[in-house]
Design a protein around this motif. Structure first.
Motif, PDB file in Angstrom:
ATOM      1  N   UNK A 312      49.441  34.616  25.342  1.00 56.52           N
ATOM      2  CA  UNK A 312      48.481  35.095  26.349  1.00 56.52           C
ATOM      3  C   UNK A 312      48.566  36.594  26.577  1.00 56.52           C
ATOM      4  N   UNK A 314      47.210  39.171  25.270  1.00 54.19           N
ATOM      5  CA  UNK A 314      45.929  39.856  25.344  1.00 54.19           C
ATOM      6  C   UNK A 314      45.198  39.528  26.646  1.00 54.19           C
ATOM      7  N   UNK A 315      45.237  38.250  27.021  1.00 58.92           N
ATOM      8  CA  UNK A 315      44.577  37.829  28.267  1.00 58.92           C
ATOM      9  C   UNK A 315      45.235  38.486  29.479  1.00 58.92           C
ATOM     10  N   UNK A 318      44.031  41.961  29.766  1.00 58.68           N
ATOM     11  CA  UNK A 318      42.684  41.985  30.359  1.00 58.68           C
ATOM     12  C   UNK A 318      42.778  41.818  31.868  1.00 58.68           C
ATOM     13  N   UNK A 319      43.610  40.857  32.301  1.00 58.95           N
ATOM     14  CA  UNK A 319      43.765  40.625  33.748  1.00 58.95           C
ATOM     15  C   UNK A 319      44.347  41.860  34.432  1.00 58.95           C
ATOM     16  N   UNK A 321      43.875  44.917  33.504  1.00 56.71           N
ATOM     17  CA  UNK A 321      42.799  45.915  33.623  1.00 56.71           C
ATOM     18  C   UNK A 321      41.853  45.589  34.778  1.00 56.71           C
ATOM     19  N   UNK A 322      41.760  44.307  35.108  1.00 52.66           N
ATOM     20  CA  UNK A 322      40.936  43.928  36.256  1.00 52.66           C
ATOM     21  C   UNK A 322      41.636  44.264  37.567  1.00 52.66           C
ATOM     22  N   UNK A 323      42.932  44.563  37.476  1.00 54.38           N
ATOM     23  CA  UNK A 323      43.677  44.889  38.688  1.00 54.38           C
ATOM     24  C   UNK A 323      44.525  43.741  39.194  1.00 54.38           C
ATOM     25  N   UNK A 324      44.783  42.756  38.328  1.00 53.38           N
ATOM     26  CA  UNK A 324      45.604  41.615  38.756  1.00 53.38           C
ATOM     27  C   UNK A 324      46.996  42.097  39.160  1.00 53.38           C
ATOM     28  N   UNK A 397      48.318  47.263  29.568  1.00 52.66           N
ATOM     29  CA  UNK A 397      46.891  46.922  29.701  1.00 52.66           C
ATOM     30  C   UNK A 397      46.040  47.507  28.577  1.00 52.66           C
ATOM     31  N   UNK A 398      46.560  48.567  27.916  1.00 50.72           N
ATOM     32  CA  UNK A 398      45.798  49.179  26.828  1.00 50.72           C
ATOM     33  C   UNK A 398      45.553  48.197  25.692  1.00 50.72           C
ATOM     34  N   UNK A 400      44.315  45.427  25.888  1.00 52.32           N
ATOM     35  CA  UNK A 400      43.002  44.791  26.075  1.00 52.32           C
ATOM     36  C   UNK A 400      41.907  45.592  25.370  1.00 52.32           C
ATOM     37  N   UNK A 401      42.166  46.884  25.195  1.00 52.41           N
ATOM     38  CA  UNK A 401      41.154  47.742  24.575  1.00 52.41           C
ATOM     39  C   UNK A 401      41.250  47.714  23.049  1.00 52.41           C
TER      40      UNK A 401
ATOM     41  N   UNK B  56      44.316  53.766  31.992  1.00 49.54           N
ATOM     42  CA  UNK B  56      45.130  52.898  31.131  1.00 49.54           C
ATOM     43  C   UNK B  56      46.223  53.728  30.472  1.00 49.54           C
ATOM     44  N   UNK B  82      46.469  49.491  40.407  1.00 52.90           N
ATOM     45  CA  UNK B  82      45.774  48.209  40.596  1.00 52.90           C
ATOM     46  C   UNK B  82      44.662  48.348  41.630  1.00 52.90           C
ATOM     47  N   UNK B  85      41.744  50.298  40.127  1.00 54.42           N
ATOM     48  CA  UNK B  85      40.967  49.494  39.172  1.00 54.42           C
ATOM     49  C   UNK B  85      40.096  48.493  39.912  1.00 54.42           C
ATOM     50  N   UNK B  86      40.702  47.847  40.925  1.00 54.39           N
ATOM     51  CA  UNK B  86      39.941  46.845  41.684  1.00 54.39           C
ATOM     52  C   UNK B  86      38.758  47.491  42.400  1.00 54.39           C
ATOM     53  N   UNK B  93      34.819  45.536  26.682  1.00 50.47           N
ATOM     54  CA  UNK B  93      35.599  45.840  25.481  1.00 50.47           C
ATOM     55  C   UNK B  93      34.771  45.663  24.210  1.00 50.47           C
ATOM     56  N   UNK B  97      36.561  39.802  24.858  1.00 44.63           N
ATOM     57  CA  UNK B  97      37.863  39.631  25.515  1.00 44.63           C
ATOM     58  C   UNK B  97      37.810  38.698  26.707  1.00 44.63           C
ATOM     59  N   UNK B 114      40.253  38.676  42.063  1.00 47.18           N
ATOM     60  CA  UNK B 114      41.242  39.771  42.011  1.00 47.18           C
ATOM     61  C   UNK B 114      40.747  40.948  42.852  1.00 47.18           C
TER      62      UNK B 114
END
Lengths: 403, 232
Positions: A312, A314-315, A318-319, A321-324, A397-398, A400-401, B56, B82, B85-86, B93, B97, B114
């Motif tokens: 996981x 990569x996932x 991605x999370x 990058x969303x700010x998780x 997080x990079x 994900x790109x 990033x 974080x 980004x939020x 991408x 993804x 999130x």
């Protein structure tokens, strides 16, 4: 939204396969714990079942289970005469192996001091206590005997009148309770020639005593197996069970300890003797196996969870990058590790409930054991998830790109 | 008003003989509601710039503002990454993804969750409808076409009402028709969501969609006339 649950649902086959593998390991851990408890319980259940305060045994021995003990039966009367003693009972114990119904029957034979002790204190599942001085026995169901079955031993017929459940000796053999007289008959089961030779030896010994010389008529009695001339050796007993007034137990014990020909133990000390002597090495070995299995389970869950986290990566990027938050990502890994542990343990308990009763040795699966091992499983799963959590938190997080 | 401003960004890798200057004195302003393309050959520094703008991979020097808020000063982050980004960023991408164990709706919903959206499920469905993939809300990513996956990815990027959307070659895996449709979506996002959209692209067939074009070469950024690029 619970990411751990959704991921598990998406890869259900792999999750179930992993949980099954873990379940088998946990089932063995449970079995080890259960066998250990069974061993301890088997070793001490007889001591608990006879319900007495003190055990008087041959001086200097740790009998009658951890060591051989031989006492003259007259000691029963000596003990019974002591102040504060409510009851004194003779007790014999020997492990025997005889043929019965075409099979080899191995059992531990316990002699009860009939009529003082008829086996009322035993937890009978079927039948009744012993009511006849001869020919009746109480047997454990594990021996495969039923009420009314007759055991032919030493030219005697012993009929099963009562059954117990899981009343075993420290070696795992089922127990049979008979009167002391019957137990001694069985113990002294000797060929006729030996009996005749012993009878002659007795007569000879009698002639060498003042009693024999003064009363030659006694010679006629030496042939009677029930005859006990005061100066002749009687069949020994293994121990005397002493019931005393609780408040006076220490005083009685102190008095008994002064006797030159006996040693005395409390029931608790007798249990400890059994645990220290008879089952000490097996239980240490079981504990060692259990530790190895716990470590193996931890490593297995850790490796599986780590691989699942790697899948996981990569996932997770991605999370991120969303700010998780780290809590959410760490929680994802931890919850999956716990899910594998809990589901695996649930299957392990189900396997245990179905399979353990068929094991040759007793496996005691108590609520405390189940809950205790469950707590261990939660700890194992948590520890095993650490590597995965660390990986999840370190994911760049990079990634994900990247394509 | 600028949604995104970067000044004098520098990014170096390695040192001595192996020093690579991926970004050299790069400055960029992107207004709300506009779509900006970053063009240039491979290795020119486009992705490095997007990574820097998306926090990033921070630049070694320079400043970045999100709206009025200075977020990077001389390569140093001034707030929680974080949180930033939020609050400000959405990413699209090269490949969609999408998280493979989540449905299309859940992929958007998790981003809403999130970001702290009050009703993430409702917001996710609204975005999917707006991007015309609402009918595939319950589908798993591997059952979606490439174009549908990118629409879901864009919906996910918009989950949090970001003022800046960064897209790194979002049409690389799509054919001409679907690629153009996705680029048009970015213009729609910019216009209707009032977001600043920065798109790294090699696809010269869709350049008419963009408000501004910037060419990157050897880590340097220069504004490019539409006509010039179109003539390539």
């Amino acid at each position: 939204m619970n990411l751990a649950y959704l991921d598990v649902r998406h890869r259900l086959g792999r999750f179930i396969g992993t949980s099954l593998g873990v379940a088998l390991l946990f089932a063995v851990v449970l079995a080890m714990a259960g066998i250990y408890l069974g061993l301890v319980d088997d070793a001490t259940i007889l001591v608990r079942s006879v319900r007495t305060n003190l055990w008087v045994v041959q001086q200097g021995t740790r009998g009658p289970f951890a060591d051989m003990s031989r006492l003259d039966p007259s000691i029963v009367a000596r003990v019974a005469a002591m102040p504060s003693v409510k009851r004194a009972r003779a007790f014999t114990y020997q492990v025997m192996q005889r043929e019965h119904a075409g099979r080899s029957l191995r059992f531990a034979l316990v002699g009860l001091d009939f009529p003082v002790d008829r086996g009322e204190a035993l937890a009978l599942t079927h039948g009744r206590p012993i009511v006849q001085p001869h020919g009746e026995i109480i047997a454990d169901a594990s021996l495969g005997l039923a009420i009314g079955d007759t055991l032919h031993v030493a030219r005697e017929e012993l009929r099963v009148v009562g059954l117990t459940k899981q009343l075993l000796a420290s070696g795992g053999d089922g127990l049979i309770f008979a009167t002391v007289a019957d137990a001694q008959l069985l113990a002294e089961d000797t060929p006729s020639d030996s009996i005749r030779a012993e009878r002659e030896r007795r007569t000879e010994r009698l002639r060498q005593t003042d009693l024999g010389r003064a009363q030659p008529a006694l010679e006629a009695l030496t042939g009677d197996p029930d005859f006990r001339a005061p100066a002749l050796a009687s069949s020994p007993i293994a121990a005397v069970l002493v019931d005393v007034e609780p408040a006076r137990a220490d005083a009685v014990m102190a008095s008994l300890a002064q006797w030159p020909d006996t040693s005395v133990f409390t029931s608790a000390e007798q249990e400890q003797l059994l645990l220290d002597g008879v089952v000490d090495k097996p239980r240490k070995q079981l504990a060692l196996f259990a530790v190895i299995l716990v470590v193996t389970s931890s490593l297995l869950i850790g490796a599986v969870v780590y691989m699942m986290t790697l899948d996981k990566t990569h996932d997770i990027a991605v999370l991120k990058l969303m700010g998780a938050s780290p809590w959410r990502l760490g929680g994802l890994v931890l919850q999956q590790a716990l899910a594998i542990g809990v589901v695996g343990y649930g299957i392990a308990v189900a396997i245990g409930v179905q399979a353990f009763p068929h094991f040759p040795r007793r496996v005691v699966l108590t609520e405390d054991t189940v809950m205790g091992v469950f707590a261990l499983v939660l700890t194992i799963s948590t520890v095993a998830s650490i590597l995965g959590i660390v990986h999840a938190l370190r994911v760049d997080p990079a990634r994900a790109l990247e394509g | 008003m600028d949604a995104l401003r970067a000044e004098h960004l520098e990014k170096h890798y390695g040192q001595g003989d192996t020093l690579v200057r991926a970004l050299q004195d790069v400055s960029l302003r992107v207004a709300r509601g506009s779509v900006v393309a970053l063009l240039g050959p491979s290795g020119a520094g486009k992705s490095t710039l997007v990574k820097a703008l998306g926090l990033v991979s921070l630049p070694n020097a320079g400043r970045i503002w999100f709206g009025d808020q200075l977020v990077v000063d001389n390569g140093r982050l001034l707030a929680s990454v974080q949180e930033l980004r939020r609050a400000h960023l959405g990413f699209v991408f090269q490949r969609s993804n999408l998280v493979p164990f989540l449905t299309a709706r859940q992929n958007v919903e998790i981003a809403c969750e999130i970001g702290g959206t009050s009703n993430p499920k409702k917001r996710a469905l609204e975005l999917l409808d707006w991007l015309e993939v609402g009918h595939r809300a319950s589908s798993m990513p591997d059952t979606l076409s490439g174009g549908e996956q990118q629409r879901v990815a864009i919906a996910r990027a918009l989950a949090n009402h970001p003022k800046i959307v960064l897209a790194d070659e979002p049409t690389a895996a799509l054919d001409k028709v679907r690629g153009r449709a996705v680029m048009e979506l970015f213009r729609k996002v910019a216009r209707e969501q009032d977001a600043a959209v920065v798109v790294v692209t090699h696809d010269h067939r869709t350049l008419d969609i963009f408000d501004e074009l910037h060419e990157m070469e050897d880590g340097r950024l220069s504004p490019t006339a539409l006509a010039t690029v179109a003539a390539h």
